[in-house]
Write a protein that holds these residues in place. Structure first.
Motif, PDB file in Angstrom:
ATOM      1  N   PHE A 119      36.130 -13.755  62.597  1.00 42.65           N
ATOM      2  CA  PHE A 119      37.298 -14.271  61.880  1.00 42.65           C
ATOM      3  C   PHE A 119      37.154 -15.783  61.755  1.00 42.65           C
ATOM      4  N   SER A 120      37.179 -16.280  60.539  1.00 44.23           N
ATOM      5  CA  SER A 120      37.200 -17.735  60.361  1.00 44.23           C
ATOM      6  C   SER A 120      38.622 -18.205  60.636  1.00 44.23           C
ATOM      7  N   ILE A 121      38.786 -19.497  60.879  1.00 47.38           N
ATOM      8  CA  ILE A 121      40.134 -20.028  61.116  1.00 47.38           C
ATOM      9  C   ILE A 121      40.967 -19.868  59.849  1.00 47.38           C
ATOM     10  N   GLU A 122      40.331 -20.086  58.723  1.00 49.23           N
ATOM     11  CA  GLU A 122      41.018 -19.929  57.444  1.00 49.23           C
ATOM     12  C   GLU A 122      41.584 -18.510  57.293  1.00 49.23           C
ATOM     13  N   SER A 123      40.794 -17.508  57.704  1.00 53.54           N
ATOM     14  CA  SER A 123      41.291 -16.132  57.555  1.00 53.54           C
ATOM     15  C   SER A 123      42.399 -15.856  58.573  1.00 53.54           C
ATOM     16  N   LEU A 124      42.275 -16.387  59.789  1.00 53.60           N
ATOM     17  CA  LEU A 124      43.331 -16.161  60.792  1.00 53.60           C
ATOM     18  C   LEU A 124      44.664 -16.732  60.325  1.00 53.60           C
ATOM     19  N   LEU A 125      44.592 -17.848  59.613  1.00 55.58           N
ATOM     20  CA  LEU A 125      45.828 -18.485  59.127  1.00 55.58           C
ATOM     21  C   LEU A 125      46.558 -17.618  58.103  1.00 55.58           C
ATOM     22  N   ARG A 126      45.888 -16.599  57.573  1.00 56.98           N
ATOM     23  CA  ARG A 126      46.518 -15.742  56.566  1.00 56.98           C
ATOM     24  C   ARG A 126      47.193 -14.507  57.175  1.00 56.98           C
ATOM     25  N   TYR A 127      46.984 -14.287  58.458  1.00 50.66           N
ATOM     26  CA  TYR A 127      47.583 -13.113  59.114  1.00 50.66           C
ATOM     27  C   TYR A 127      49.075 -13.325  59.374  1.00 50.66           C
ATOM     28  N   PRO A 128      49.837 -12.224  59.506  1.00 54.59           N
ATOM     29  CA  PRO A 128      51.239 -12.353  59.921  1.00 54.59           C
ATOM     30  C   PRO A 128      51.281 -12.941  61.332  1.00 54.59           C
ATOM     31  N   MET A 129      52.230 -13.836  61.584  1.00 53.35           N
ATOM     32  CA  MET A 129      52.305 -14.502  62.894  1.00 53.35           C
ATOM     33  C   MET A 129      53.644 -14.254  63.578  1.00 53.35           C
ATOM     34  N   VAL A 130      53.640 -14.461  64.887  1.00 49.85           N
ATOM     35  CA  VAL A 130      54.881 -14.424  65.669  1.00 49.85           C
ATOM     36  C   VAL A 130      55.032 -15.774  66.370  1.00 49.85           C
ATOM     37  N   SER A 131      56.272 -16.125  66.694  1.00 48.39           N
ATOM     38  CA  SER A 131      56.554 -17.343  67.466  1.00 48.39           C
ATOM     39  C   SER A 131      57.303 -16.955  68.728  1.00 48.39           C
ATOM     40  N   ARG A 132      56.836 -17.460  69.852  1.00 46.56           N
ATOM     41  CA  ARG A 132      57.466 -17.117  71.131  1.00 46.56           C
ATOM     42  C   ARG A 132      57.564 -18.373  71.992  1.00 46.56           C
ATOM     43  N   VAL A 133      58.726 -18.523  72.655  1.00 42.55           N
ATOM     44  CA  VAL A 133      58.913 -19.655  73.565  1.00 42.55           C
ATOM     45  C   VAL A 133      58.520 -19.211  74.971  1.00 42.55           C
ATOM     46  N   HIS A 134      57.516 -19.876  75.551  1.00 43.53           N
ATOM     47  CA  HIS A 134      57.036 -19.496  76.881  1.00 43.53           C
ATOM     48  C   HIS A 134      56.637 -20.722  77.691  1.00 43.53           C
ATOM     49  N   PHE A 135      56.667 -20.551  79.013  1.00 45.15           N
ATOM     50  CA  PHE A 135      56.097 -21.595  79.868  1.00 45.15           C
ATOM     51  C   PHE A 135      54.598 -21.379  79.995  1.00 45.15           C
ATOM     52  N   LEU A 136      53.905 -22.440  80.370  1.00 48.20           N
ATOM     53  CA  LEU A 136      52.504 -22.329  80.778  1.00 48.20           C
ATOM     54  C   LEU A 136      52.409 -23.090  82.093  1.00 48.20           C
ATOM     55  N   GLU A 137      51.862 -22.449  83.113  1.00 45.37           N
ATOM     56  CA  GLU A 137      51.736 -23.093  84.425  1.00 45.37           C
ATOM     57  C   GLU A 137      50.341 -22.846  84.972  1.00 45.37           C
ATOM     58  N   CYS A 138      49.718 -23.906  85.461  1.00 40.43           N
ATOM     59  CA  CYS A 138      48.426 -23.765  86.128  1.00 40.43           C
ATOM     60  C   CYS A 138      48.649 -23.022  87.436  1.00 40.43           C
ATOM     61  N   GLY A 139      47.734 -22.104  87.776  1.00 40.93           N
ATOM     62  CA  GLY A 139      47.845 -21.354  89.027  1.00 40.93           C
ATOM     63  C   GLY A 139      47.882 -22.267  90.249  1.00 40.93           C
ATOM     64  N   ALA A 140      47.368 -23.489  90.105  1.00 40.37           N
ATOM     65  CA  ALA A 140      47.318 -24.432  91.231  1.00 40.37           C
ATOM     66  C   ALA A 140      48.443 -25.464  91.174  1.00 40.37           C
ATOM     67  N   ASN A 141      49.449 -25.237  90.333  1.00 40.61           N
ATOM     68  CA  ASN A 141      50.588 -26.168  90.305  1.00 40.61           C
ATOM     69  C   ASN A 141      51.247 -26.189  91.693  1.00 40.61           C
ATOM     70  N   THR A 142      51.622 -27.365  92.155  1.00 40.34           N
ATOM     71  CA  THR A 142      52.274 -27.541  93.474  1.00 40.34           C
ATOM     72  C   THR A 142      51.338 -27.227  94.648  1.00 40.34           C
ATOM     73  N   ALA A 143      50.021 -27.312  94.407  1.00 37.84           N
ATOM     74  CA  ALA A 143      49.041 -26.975  95.450  1.00 37.84           C
ATOM     75  C   ALA A 143      49.197 -27.855  96.688  1.00 37.84           C
ATOM     76  N   ALA A 144      49.590 -29.114  96.523  1.00 40.63           N
ATOM     77  CA  ALA A 144      49.681 -30.010  97.691  1.00 40.63           C
ATOM     78  C   ALA A 144      50.642 -29.441  98.733  1.00 40.63           C
ATOM     79  N   ASN A 145      51.744 -28.852  98.275  1.00 42.40           N
ATOM     80  CA  ASN A 145      52.690 -28.312  99.256  1.00 42.40           C
ATOM     81  C   ASN A 145      52.188 -27.016  99.892  1.00 42.40           C
ATOM     82  N   ALA A 146      51.189 -26.387  99.248  1.00 40.58           N
ATOM     83  CA  ALA A 146      50.596 -25.195  99.836  1.00 40.58           C
ATOM     84  C   ALA A 146      49.671 -25.570 100.989  1.00 40.58           C
ATOM     85  N   ILE A 147      48.969 -26.679 100.850  1.00 37.80           N
ATOM     86  CA  ILE A 147      47.903 -26.955 101.839  1.00 37.80           C
ATOM     87  C   ILE A 147      48.160 -28.107 102.798  1.00 37.80           C
TER      88      ILE A 147
END
Ligand SMILES: Nc1nc2c(c(=O)[nH]1)N[C@H]1C(S)=C(S)[C@@H](COP(=O)(O)O)O[C@H]1N2
Ligand SMILES: [Mo]
Length: 409
Positions: A119-147
């Protein structure tokens, strides 16, 4: 505890000065501020924040100096609402930030499929899309308090919790692309690989891919930033950040996970009783008070709205309880709706600080009744050097000077 109604009734609690100072005519005020008598600037093609807000920026860490590895942390202590502006989104880049020409990039889907496709980027841009509001968190967020044992490290809220952002992600449901390639008998996992030089790759169960995986092209209404994976990234709602493979270029459908370098090392959690936890994808329920938070100083006793963020990789946040006395009593905070699944949820609680030393805590519970452990409970499960998936209740100690400190309870 101060309730909202008594706060609103008693207007003397407001810190703002009254609108018209006696003897200050409007015309006199306009002589004092240049923007009221000098014409402003013309607009620019791409806007920037106010110069008076230039303290609102990411903090940078360089865990392996000399290597391209870099991390940037979102200033969540300044964020309100639940969306992180694109220029402030956190970043974790194992091999530096790839600068990809979309005309020379494609997504390849192969392996246990009926028909391998590019799939070229140009072709992907032609597909139907969805929009979703989500968090993204690194698995190591707040690691200092773990160790860090015994005494909590004197870190700010940003440095402890800033590997966390919230955004609206827009793209093509991956399920749609797999309907086009078709799946062959035995298809159970998908290897997702990035085009950055170090070949960041992860094995993902097919069930997640067919459930809610997105090939994201847009973030908060504009195309992804290079640091977030331009031109495309995999986005897996609620799962540890490293599974949302940036600069996505290859998806291989397979029958079993392949244990890539990082998923057999970095992305595993050693347990206290021995053994390790791996393929621990979901980020558990977690919360943090962002205002006031470590690194800030309360300017004086009196009214202060406690505000923070809660999230769960399993679904919606159901409630957040706050304690302003180190955990003796808990009060349910108000959630800012609409509460969305696997999204940052803003909570708030009006509070009057007496000026005495105290400790603030927050504890989130999600729609499945999952709740945050205490630090001691968390430490019982994980080995001393385990850094991932730390979601214990956070304590902020307020000194009588108003300084807010990271603490353990
Ligand atoms: N190709 C690639 N994808 C990647 C990474 C990477 O270094 N290379 N880092 C991962 C990690 S560890 C995290 S936490 C998230 C961070 O995404 P962000 O930089 O957009 O915040 O991307 C993940 N995807
Ligand atoms: Mo990460």
């Amino acid at each position: 505890m101060l309730n909202r109604r008594s706060f609103l009734k008693n207007s003397s609690l407001f810190a703002a000065t009254s609108f018209l100072l006696p003897g200050t005519a409007m015309s006199e005020q306009s002589k004092q501020v240049p923007w009221m008598y000098t014409a402003g600037k013309k607009d620019t093609p791409y806007g920037m924040p106010s110069l008076f807000e230039d303290h609102v920026k990411r903090s940078l860490s360089d865990p392996f100096p000399g290597s391209p590895f870099s991390i940037s942390q979102t200033p969540i202590q300044y964020q309100r609402g639940s969306i992180t502006p694109n220029g402030l989104h956190f970043g974790v880049h194992h091999n530096g930030i790839a600068d990809i020409d979309p005309a020379r990039h494609e997504l390849i889907i192969h392996g246990l499929v009926e028909k391998p496709l590019r799939f070229s980027i140009e072709s992907l841009l032609r597909y139907p899309m969805v929009s979703r509001v989500h968090f993204l968190e690194c698995g190591a967020n707040t690691a200092a308090n773990a160790i860090v044992p015994n005494e909590a490290a004197p870190l700010s809220c940003q440095d402890l919790y800033g590997q966390l952002s919230g955004a609206e992600w827009t793209g093509v449901p991956l399920k749609l692309l797999l309907e086009e390639t078709g799946l062959r008998h035995g298809a159970k996992w998908v290897i997702a690989e990035g085009a950055d030089s170090g070949n960041h790759a992860r094995s993902i169960p097919l069930s997640k891919i067919l459930d809610d995986a997105i090939v994201a092209l847009y973030q908060n209404g504009e195309r992804l930033r290079p640091a977030q994976g331009y031109p495309i990234r995999l986005f897996l709602p609620g799962w540890e950040g490293n599974t949302s493979v940036k600069w996505l270029h290859r998806l291989e459908v397979v029958d079993a996970p392949i244990f890539t370098k990082d998923e057999s090392g970095l992305y595993t959690e050693p347990l206290r009783e021995g053994g390790i936890e791996y393929f621990s994808f979901q980020m558990d329920v977690k919360s943090v008070i962002t205002q006031p938070s470590a690194g800030q100083i309360l300017s004086g006793k009196g009214f202060c709205e406690i505000s923070g963020l809660a999230w769960s990789g399993f679904g919606k946040v159901h409630k957040v309880e706050v304690s302003v006395d180190g955990g003796r009593r808990w009060t349910e905070a108000k959630l800012q709706g609409p509460v969305q699944s696997k999204s940052l949820t803003r909570f708030s609680l009006p509070w009057e600080w007496s000026g005495k030393e105290t400790t603030l805590l927050s504890r989130a519970t999600d729609e499945f009744g999952r709740t945050q452990p205490t630090r001691n409970e968390w430490k019982k499960r994980y080995a001393d050097f385990s850094i991932g998936h730390y979601n214990a209740v956070q304590a902020w100690r307020i000194a009588s000077s108003g300084e807010v400190h990271n603490d353990y309870v």
